[in-house]
Scaffold this motif. Structure first.
Motif, PDB file in Angstrom:
ATOM      1  N   LEU A 147       6.512   3.037 -10.273  1.00 57.28           N
ATOM      2  CA  LEU A 147       5.404   2.457  -9.499  1.00 57.28           C
ATOM      3  C   LEU A 147       4.340   1.770 -10.359  1.00 57.28           C
ATOM      4  O   LEU A 147       3.313   1.322  -9.817  1.00 57.28           O
ATOM      5  CB  LEU A 147       4.734   3.545  -8.659  1.00 57.28           C
ATOM      6  N   LYS A 148       4.578   1.644 -11.655  1.00 54.75           N
ATOM      7  CA  LYS A 148       3.499   1.154 -12.523  1.00 54.75           C
ATOM      8  C   LYS A 148       3.092  -0.295 -12.225  1.00 54.75           C
ATOM      9  O   LYS A 148       1.965  -0.699 -12.534  1.00 54.75           O
ATOM     10  CB  LYS A 148       3.890   1.303 -13.994  1.00 54.75           C
ATOM     11  N   PHE A 195       5.889  12.558  -2.295  1.00 57.05           N
ATOM     12  CA  PHE A 195       5.002  13.388  -3.102  1.00 57.05           C
ATOM     13  C   PHE A 195       4.640  14.660  -2.341  1.00 57.05           C
ATOM     14  O   PHE A 195       4.514  14.656  -1.120  1.00 57.05           O
ATOM     15  CB  PHE A 195       3.734  12.610  -3.469  1.00 57.05           C
ATOM     16  N   ARG A 200      12.797   5.635  -1.437  1.00 54.23           N
ATOM     17  CA  ARG A 200      11.464   6.213  -1.231  1.00 54.23           C
ATOM     18  C   ARG A 200      11.188   7.325  -2.227  1.00 54.23           C
ATOM     19  O   ARG A 200      12.101   7.942  -2.770  1.00 54.23           O
ATOM     20  CB  ARG A 200      11.330   6.751   0.190  1.00 54.23           C
ATOM     21  N   ASP A 247      -0.438  -0.970  -4.999  1.00 56.29           N
ATOM     22  CA  ASP A 247      -0.792  -0.057  -3.913  1.00 56.29           C
ATOM     23  C   ASP A 247      -0.722   1.411  -4.353  1.00 56.29           C
ATOM     24  O   ASP A 247      -1.177   2.292  -3.620  1.00 56.29           O
ATOM     25  CB  ASP A 247       0.157  -0.257  -2.723  1.00 56.29           C
ATOM     26  N   TRP A 248      -0.139   1.636  -5.544  1.00 52.59           N
ATOM     27  CA  TRP A 248      -0.002   3.012  -6.023  1.00 52.59           C
ATOM     28  C   TRP A 248      -0.498   3.154  -7.461  1.00 52.59           C
ATOM     29  O   TRP A 248       0.286   3.342  -8.395  1.00 52.59           O
ATOM     30  CB  TRP A 248       1.460   3.468  -5.911  1.00 52.59           C
ATOM     31  N   CYS A 295       6.078   7.333  -0.148  1.00 50.43           N
ATOM     32  CA  CYS A 295       5.936   5.960  -0.637  1.00 50.43           C
ATOM     33  C   CYS A 295       7.281   5.259  -0.450  1.00 50.43           C
ATOM     34  O   CYS A 295       8.275   5.629  -1.093  1.00 50.43           O
ATOM     35  CB  CYS A 295       5.533   5.946  -2.115  1.00 50.43           C
ATOM     36  N   THR A 319       3.352  13.229   1.282  1.00 48.44           N
ATOM     37  CA  THR A 319       3.033  11.809   1.362  1.00 48.44           C
ATOM     38  C   THR A 319       4.239  11.006   0.900  1.00 48.44           C
ATOM     39  O   THR A 319       4.814  11.297  -0.153  1.00 48.44           O
ATOM     40  CB  THR A 319       1.822  11.454   0.475  1.00 48.44           C
ATOM     41  N   ASN A 341       3.161  -1.501  -9.122  1.00 52.03           N
ATOM     42  CA  ASN A 341       2.835  -1.545  -7.703  1.00 52.03           C
ATOM     43  C   ASN A 341       1.328  -1.321  -7.522  1.00 52.03           C
ATOM     44  O   ASN A 341       0.831  -0.211  -7.706  1.00 52.03           O
ATOM     45  CB  ASN A 341       3.615  -0.462  -6.954  1.00 52.03           C
ATOM     46  N   LYS A 384      -4.035   7.464  -7.329  1.00 49.11           N
ATOM     47  CA  LYS A 384      -3.470   7.754  -6.008  1.00 49.11           C
ATOM     48  C   LYS A 384      -2.232   8.653  -6.149  1.00 49.11           C
ATOM     49  O   LYS A 384      -2.020   9.560  -5.336  1.00 49.11           O
ATOM     50  CB  LYS A 384      -3.109   6.456  -5.300  1.00 49.11           C
ATOM     51  N   ILE A 385      -1.445   8.413  -7.189  1.00 54.85           N
ATOM     52  CA  ILE A 385      -0.262   9.258  -7.423  1.00 54.85           C
ATOM     53  C   ILE A 385      -0.694  10.678  -7.761  1.00 54.85           C
ATOM     54  O   ILE A 385      -0.120  11.658  -7.253  1.00 54.85           O
ATOM     55  CB  ILE A 385       0.606   8.661  -8.551  1.00 54.85           C
ATOM     56  N   ALA A 440      -1.708  12.336  -4.590  1.00 57.38           N
ATOM     57  CA  ALA A 440      -0.548  12.625  -3.747  1.00 57.38           C
ATOM     58  C   ALA A 440       0.252  13.810  -4.279  1.00 57.38           C
ATOM     59  O   ALA A 440       0.925  14.509  -3.514  1.00 57.38           O
ATOM     60  CB  ALA A 440       0.341  11.390  -3.648  1.00 57.38           C
TER      61      ALA A 440
END
Length: 541
Positions: free
Chosen positions: A469-470, A372, A369, A474-475, A492, A490, A472, A479-480, A483
């Motif tokens: 996360l590049k 953030f 995980r 959902d992120w 992930c 937060t 992903n 959003k990053i 966060a």
């Protein structure tokens, strides 16, 4: 941060456990087989007038007690082969037996400075002029002991129990000497190089060992003559006799492609100095201080020993590491983190690690995980040893540092001044160690970066999160960014856990440039390993 009571433990890389299921069968000629109802432990094979059985093997190790540590492995070799001879293809020793003997004579090329006990007796076996040789039974078992000695020294290194005692908590590879022997007999070239047994870095270090031994043999490592009391720092365009000596050294080790013999600190030398400093993990500038000259004047034998010690560490690493599709690796002495994906370096970042009192542990885990804008729950050891005194002296200390009591614990609220910065990367472990950002960016300017309570502080922490996360959806970056605004914590959860290896290598050859880097032995791990490997050298010889 980790609890500071978990002291004096250490690190590069826990790695995948490796199994070695080698195919192939022994070339030894079988002259008879035991009856099906005969106990394997009592099997006896008659070969050229001598027998090999449990009793014979046990008696052999009573005669040669200094080899007793190999007894169980030798017994296993013969049990797996129904007690057939291994080293006789006819009435003479097989070609593989001769090749193995030659390799044992060249152990120094493997960075190993020890001899098998009873080497003089083994020499008699292969010396034509010797008329009274050991018996065939002794010869057979001496060669089997020599094989186990070689395989354990070159392919395994120290055993797992010993490694834990010196603070190396990475999984170690497991090798079946019996299956390995089958494979080597079928393909003896694997004695020269085997990527299934040793990680590629081992062979790169082996080449550097040859290079530095050649430098030593040819007396090319000449001391740079200076007057320490009156030394003046050297800068570009300076002229001095010592500059030509520095130039010669940089040419010898490969930082310069040619030696112009010039006494002037010119642009060519500037490039060589930068390359030298990069290889040693030093601050990249053109100034040459007295400390730099003293470092250059350390004996070449020190460099050779460092290479040998790191070759030993490579023996502990399962070779499958280099085949992993994705992983994070931290090397404590280089203060560097790399994130590898699909065989390429996605990110390289400076880090700082634990102090000598709170050393970063050598182990591996799985990053599951990313958190953030995290809270920082202050370890009880820090509360007891540091915070209580500060709170007693200043009743507003917690509020002034954005801290609060929470369920009997002290935690620091999210924000840019949080001790964990704006992001942390968690991989469950008993030492409560993790990767995290830091507001103390100025600490990355130091060459020797041992400042933390055991956690690994990452300079490019945000970029590491972006890289992971590049792909992903959902992120996304937006959003990053939100966060990491420092407003609220937060989490992930990663869809695929990422292996992380925290290791300890003071010499490393770059995959990209082929150049060797040397790093400071910040936790005196080299000294400990040197003592472990060579303190019983006299006994071994």
């Amino acid at each position: 941060m980790r609890n500071s009571t978990a002291l004096y433990l250490f690190v590069i890389t826990g790695f995948f456990l490796s199994s070695f299921g080698f195919a192939g069968n022994s070339n030894a000629i079988i002259h008879s087989k035991p009856a099906l109802n005969e106990s394997v432990s009592l099997s006896v094979i008659s070969t050229y007038g001598f027998t090999v059985d449990n009793e014979t093997i046990i008696k052999f190790f009573q005669t040669y007690p200094k080899l007793k540590k190999y007894q169980n492995d030798v017994l296993d070799l013969y049990k797996k082969r129904q007690y057939n001879t291994i080293w006789y293809g006819d009435k003479n020793i097989s070609e593989f037996g001769h090749l193995l003997y030659e390799k044992v004579d060249l152990l120094k090329e493997q960075g190993i400075d020890k001899k098998i006990p009873y080497k003089d007796v083994i020499d008699e076996i292969f010396t034509e002029s010797v008329t009274e040789k050991p018996s065939q039974t002794d010869t057979e078992l001496l060669l089997s002991s020599m094989y186990v000695f070689y395989a354990s020294s070159v392919y395994s290194g120290e055993d797992a129990a010993t490694l834990k005692k010196i603070g190396w908590y990475l999984p170690t590879k497991s090798i079946s000497y019996s299956r390995l022997l089958d494979s080597l007999i079928v393909n003896p070239n694997r004695l020269n190089k085997d990527d299934y047994l040793l990680v590629g870095q081992y062979y790169k270090l082996q080449e550097m060992l040859k290079k530095y031994r050649a430098i030593e043999k040819d007396n090319l490592w000449k001391k740079i003559a200076i007057d320490s009391a009156n030394y003046k720092e050297l800068r570009p365009m300076d002229s001095a006799l010592v500059i030509s000596q520095i130039r010669e050294r940089l040419f010898v080790v490969g930082d310069l492609k040619q030696d112009s013999k010039s006494n002037k600190y010119d642009e060519e030398l500037m490039a060589g100095v930068l390359n030298y400093k990069k290889r040693y993990g030093l601050k990249l500038n053109y100034t040459l201080t007295l400390e730099h000259i003293n470092q250059m004047n350390e004996p070449v034998g020190n460099r050779i020993k460092t290479i040998m010690l790191n070759m030993e560490r490579c023996r502990w690493i399962p070779a499958k590491l280099s085949q992993a599709s994705e992983y994070v690796m931290v090397n404590i002495p280089s203060f560097r983190l790399v994130y590898v994906k699909n065989g390429k370096y996605e990110l390289v970042s400076d880090v700082f690690v634990g102090t000598r009192m709170t050393e970063t542990v050598i182990f591996n885990g799985m990053i599951d995980r990313i958190v953030f804008s995290p809270y920082w729950y202050v370890p009880q050891s820090i509360i007891n040893n540091e915070l209580k005194l500060k709170i007693a002296a200043d009743k507003n200390y917690l509020a002034d540092h954005n801290m609060e009591w929470n369920g009997g614990r002290v935690r620091q609220k999210p924000g840019p001044q949080n001790s964990l910065g704006l992001v942390k990367f968690l991989f469950p472990n008993p030492n409560d160690i993790y990767l995290h950002d830091t507001p103390a960016k100025s600490l990355f300017e130091f060459e020797k970066r041992i400042f933390s309570h055991g956690c690994i502080n990452v300079k490019e922490a945000k970029n590491l999160a972006l890289s992971i996360l590049k792909d992903n959806p959902d992120w996304p970056v937006e959003k990053i960014d939100q966060a990491m605004s420092g407003q609220k914590e937060t989490t992930c959860m990663l869809k695929n856990k990422i292996p992380i290896y925290i290791g300890y290598f003071t010499a490393w050859v770059s995959d990209e440039t082929g150049e060797i880097s040397f790093f400071p032995d910040v936790y005196d791990r080299d000294k400990s390993l040197d003592k472990l490997l060579y303190s019983d050298e006299v006994v071994m010889k």
